[in-house]
Design an enzyme around this catalytic site. Sequence first.
Site, PDB file in Angstrom:
ATOM      1  N   ARG A 170       1.083  -1.350   0.190  1.00  0.00           N
ATOM      2  CA  ARG A 170      -0.253   0.006   0.323  1.00  0.00           C
ATOM      3  C   ARG A 170       0.379   0.799   0.094  1.00  0.00           C
ATOM      4  O   ARG A 170       1.744   1.005   0.740  1.00  0.00           O
ATOM      5  CB  ARG A 170      -0.735   0.154   1.385  1.00  0.00           C
ATOM      6  CG  ARG A 170      -1.944   1.174   1.128  1.00  0.00           C
ATOM      7  CD  ARG A 170      -2.972   0.633   0.953  1.00  0.00           C
ATOM      8  NE  ARG A 170      -4.139   1.702   0.901  1.00  0.00           N
ATOM      9  CZ  ARG A 170      -5.007   2.038   0.403  1.00  0.00           C
ATOM     10  NH1 ARG A 170      -4.678   1.714  -1.254  1.00  0.00           N
ATOM     11  NH2 ARG A 170      -6.434   2.747   0.434  1.00  0.00           N
TER      12      ARG A 170
ATOM     13  N   THR B 116      -9.971   0.068  -9.748  1.00  0.00           N
ATOM     14  CA  THR B 116      -8.726  -0.150  -9.123  1.00  0.00           C
ATOM     15  C   THR B 116      -9.006  -1.600 -10.008  1.00  0.00           C
ATOM     16  O   THR B 116      -9.943  -2.507 -11.011  1.00  0.00           O
ATOM     17  CB  THR B 116      -9.201  -0.872  -7.765  1.00  0.00           C
ATOM     18  OG1 THR B 116      -9.765   0.530  -6.897  1.00  0.00           O
ATOM     19  CG2 THR B 116      -8.996  -1.836  -7.294  1.00  0.00           C
TER      20      THR B 116
ATOM     21  N   ASP C 224      -7.499   8.376   0.452  1.00  0.00           N
ATOM     22  CA  ASP C 224      -8.606   7.185   1.426  1.00  0.00           C
ATOM     23  C   ASP C 224      -7.892   7.389   3.069  1.00  0.00           C
ATOM     24  O   ASP C 224      -9.171   6.263   3.335  1.00  0.00           O
ATOM     25  CB  ASP C 224      -7.649   6.191   0.791  1.00  0.00           C
ATOM     26  CG  ASP C 224      -8.201   5.028  -0.075  1.00  0.00           C
ATOM     27  OD1 ASP C 224      -9.680   5.596  -0.280  1.00  0.00           O
ATOM     28  OD2 ASP C 224      -7.971   4.414  -1.295  1.00  0.00           O
TER      29      ASP C 224
ATOM     30  N   THR D  51      -4.130  -1.127  -7.067  1.00  0.00           N
ATOM     31  CA  THR D  51      -5.382   0.782  -7.580  1.00  0.00           C
ATOM     32  C   THR D  51      -4.239   2.003  -7.262  1.00  0.00           C
ATOM     33  O   THR D  51      -3.266   2.061  -7.106  1.00  0.00           O
ATOM     34  CB  THR D  51      -5.513   0.505  -6.612  1.00  0.00           C
ATOM     35  OG1 THR D  51      -7.167   1.594  -7.118  1.00  0.00           O
ATOM     36  CG2 THR D  51      -5.670   1.456  -5.294  1.00  0.00           C
TER      37      THR D  51
ATOM     38  N   ASN E 149      -6.159   4.410  -6.498  1.00  0.00           N
ATOM     39  CA  ASN E 149      -7.784   4.778  -6.312  1.00  0.00           C
ATOM     40  C   ASN E 149      -8.329   5.413  -7.187  1.00  0.00           C
ATOM     41  O   ASN E 149      -8.697   4.157  -8.384  1.00  0.00           O
ATOM     42  CB  ASN E 149      -7.255   5.767  -5.300  1.00  0.00           C
ATOM     43  CG  ASN E 149      -8.271   6.128  -5.012  1.00  0.00           C
ATOM     44  OD1 ASN E 149      -9.528   5.182  -4.772  1.00  0.00           O
ATOM     45  ND2 ASN E 149      -8.195   7.879  -3.690  1.00  0.00           N
TER      46      ASN E 149
ATOM     47  N   SER F 168      -7.941   1.269   3.495  1.00  0.00           N
ATOM     48  CA  SER F 168      -8.334   0.786   1.902  1.00  0.00           C
ATOM     49  C   SER F 168      -9.609  -0.625   2.311  1.00  0.00           C
ATOM     50  O   SER F 168      -9.508  -0.446   3.055  1.00  0.00           O
ATOM     51  CB  SER F 168      -7.224  -0.329   1.260  1.00  0.00           C
ATOM     52  OG  SER F 168      -7.923  -0.863   0.534  1.00  0.00           O
ATOM     53  N   SER F 169     -10.614  -0.709   1.257  1.00  0.00           N
ATOM     54  CA  SER F 169     -10.871  -1.673   0.958  1.00  0.00           C
ATOM     55  C   SER F 169     -11.078  -3.009   0.496  1.00  0.00           C
ATOM     56  O   SER F 169     -11.675  -3.882   0.387  1.00  0.00           O
ATOM     57  CB  SER F 169     -12.460  -0.945   1.085  1.00  0.00           C
ATOM     58  OG  SER F 169     -13.101  -0.060   1.033  1.00  0.00           O
TER      59      SER F 169
HETATM   60  O1  DON Z   1      -7.829   1.062  -1.671  1.00  0.00           O
HETATM   61  C1  DON Z   1      -9.286   1.027  -1.689  1.00  0.00           C
HETATM   62  O2  DON Z   1     -10.454   0.662  -0.786  1.00  0.00           O
HETATM   63  C2  DON Z   1      -9.329   2.202  -2.575  1.00  0.00           C
HETATM   64  N1  DON Z   1      -8.665   3.180  -3.216  1.00  0.00           N
HETATM   65  C3  DON Z   1     -10.286   1.721  -3.732  1.00  0.00           C
HETATM   66  C4  DON Z   1     -10.444   2.142  -4.724  1.00  0.00           C
HETATM   67  C5  DON Z   1     -11.158   1.644  -5.832  1.00  0.00           C
HETATM   68  O3  DON Z   1     -11.987   0.622  -5.703  1.00  0.00           O
HETATM   69  C6  DON Z   1     -11.391   2.820  -7.211  1.00  0.00           C
HETATM   70  N2  DON Z   1     -12.182   1.758  -8.316  1.00  0.00           N
HETATM   71  N3  DON Z   1     -13.855   1.786  -8.082  1.00  0.00           N
END
Ligand code: DON
Length: 569
Positions: free
Chosen positions: A101, A377, A419, A395, A397, A448-449
């Site tokens: 990350r 992502t 985030d 990703t 983001n 993050s998710s």
């Molecule tokens: O880490 C995360 O949770 C976000 N930056 C993920 C971004 C993402 O999934 C964008 N796509 N839809």
Amino acid sequence: MYSTARWLFGLAVAIAFQATSVAWAASPEAVHGQHGMVASRSALASQVGADIMRGGGNAIDAAVATGFALAVTYPDAGNLGGGGFMVIRLADGRVVTNDHRERAPAGAQRDMYLDASGNVVAGRSTQTHLAAGVPGSVAGMLDVLEKYGTLPRKTIMAPAIRLASDGFVLNGDLAEQFGEAAEEFSKHAGSARVFLKKDGGRYRPGDRFKQPELARTLELIAAKGKDGFYTGKTADLIVAEMKRGGGLISAADLADYKSVWREPIKGQYRGYQIYSMAPPSSGGVLLVQMLNMLEPFDIKASGYGSAATIHLMVEAERRAYADRAEYLGDPDFYPVPIAKLTDKRYAVQRFSDFDATRATLSTSVGPGLAREESPQTTHFSVMDAAGNAVACTTTLNLSFGSKIVVEGAGFLLNNEMDDFSARANTPNSYGLIGRVANSIEPGKRMLSSMTPTIVVDSEGRTRLVTGSPGGSTIITTVLQIVINVIDHGMDVSDAVGAPRFHHQWMPDRVVYEPWGISPDTLKILQSRGHTFVPLPWGRGIGDANTVMRSGDDLLGMSDPRNRGGAAGY
Ligand code: DON
């Protein structure tokens, strides 16, 4: 006479064919293989991974080769300038995870996205040089390769370098996405050079897309490893870009970056082992927490898509996401109570106020409108015949990250700083709320998710490798796929293709895919106090490129919501 007979025969064949194909499956077929399988957002990148395994590499080699290829063939989210997470199950049953990350630069400050009156400045955490965290993908992929791969770095990176220097033919999907971001790209010289034609015009489907600067950066990494990115020429170009645009990432930030090996989050669900990503992703903790809340209920009996099942799942989602806002952040900076949140006894206590007849309304903390989800992502899944498996979500983001290409280096910078919780209880791009656990601090990783996940059956064989993009919807997408497979007994194409819904505590509403919930089911759920919103964005929820084992077959399924591809042999 003759032609009428032929017409009738044709009609009969057409009807028979239609009847049979409807009976076969509701979703497109998965790709079958026995030796190795990759499912990703880019058919070209999946093919790179499959070829690496065919040439003697294992699933880890294939995952890293696919990851570098995605940085070329799916620049919306595949990346060198972003970050991600990998969950790896080795043939001997060990499970490890790599956290690559992004981190906040040393010069970051808690209130850096607020104006003098304490309000969040729109766009500062998403569209400026200040939006970028220190990139982690290159360190992560190379560390994973060094530890668990079997082939040389140059072999692994050669296909990505070739795709960047020789170029590849753009399909409608990519050309369309370049077009959507064209105006933003034109604001930055480095980005315009890559994503617009020399005369400033837009790329069209069928055009060959070459990235010579990116090829040179990849060559430097292939030759020098991490030093080809975090020090020397590439690092100098990143620092120069920061100086030009008022960003914070310094040479020291880059030299200091390290990927982290973390213990996976482990759960058990109906006899299956669940392995997923630990903080700084909230994905694994929330997935296991929700499965724990759901396990006491007979979901198989209540059935896919029934009001009872949807109500139950929404209530689990509501409670888990409320915990996310309070407790989840970078564990190196904040004591995340992982053991407690993933304990089955905690789930029982947390769900003790569940009412099967009424929605528990989320307490009002401010509405927070979630922005349109962009699919940018990306997740890919890999399995080999020996039993190695990799789930990787990576990703920048948002779509193309900050849309700022590092001049001379040819890759996009992330806008992952968004985030973080820029201000307590203020929603980010995904409507997610955070507090002190996810406040900005120098060197901290933003929450993050992302939920790369591996499911192992009671005989110890890897059954499912999955994950998804989708911001806040990632975790509920993975939850639904796990439940579709384990509770509803779906095959991989139906498990991935089945309509999805999502609730994240705040805003207090269920988003659902078109045709995903029948009108009478909706009525029942509304009468219990739920608010339903048809999907406010275009491409469905998530993009869960998944590999599943069925007997000795490896089945690769690229999510039918998008135009990726699986490849195997
Ligand atoms: O880490 C995360 O949770 C976000 N930056 C993920 C971004 C993402 O999934 C964008 N796509 N839809």
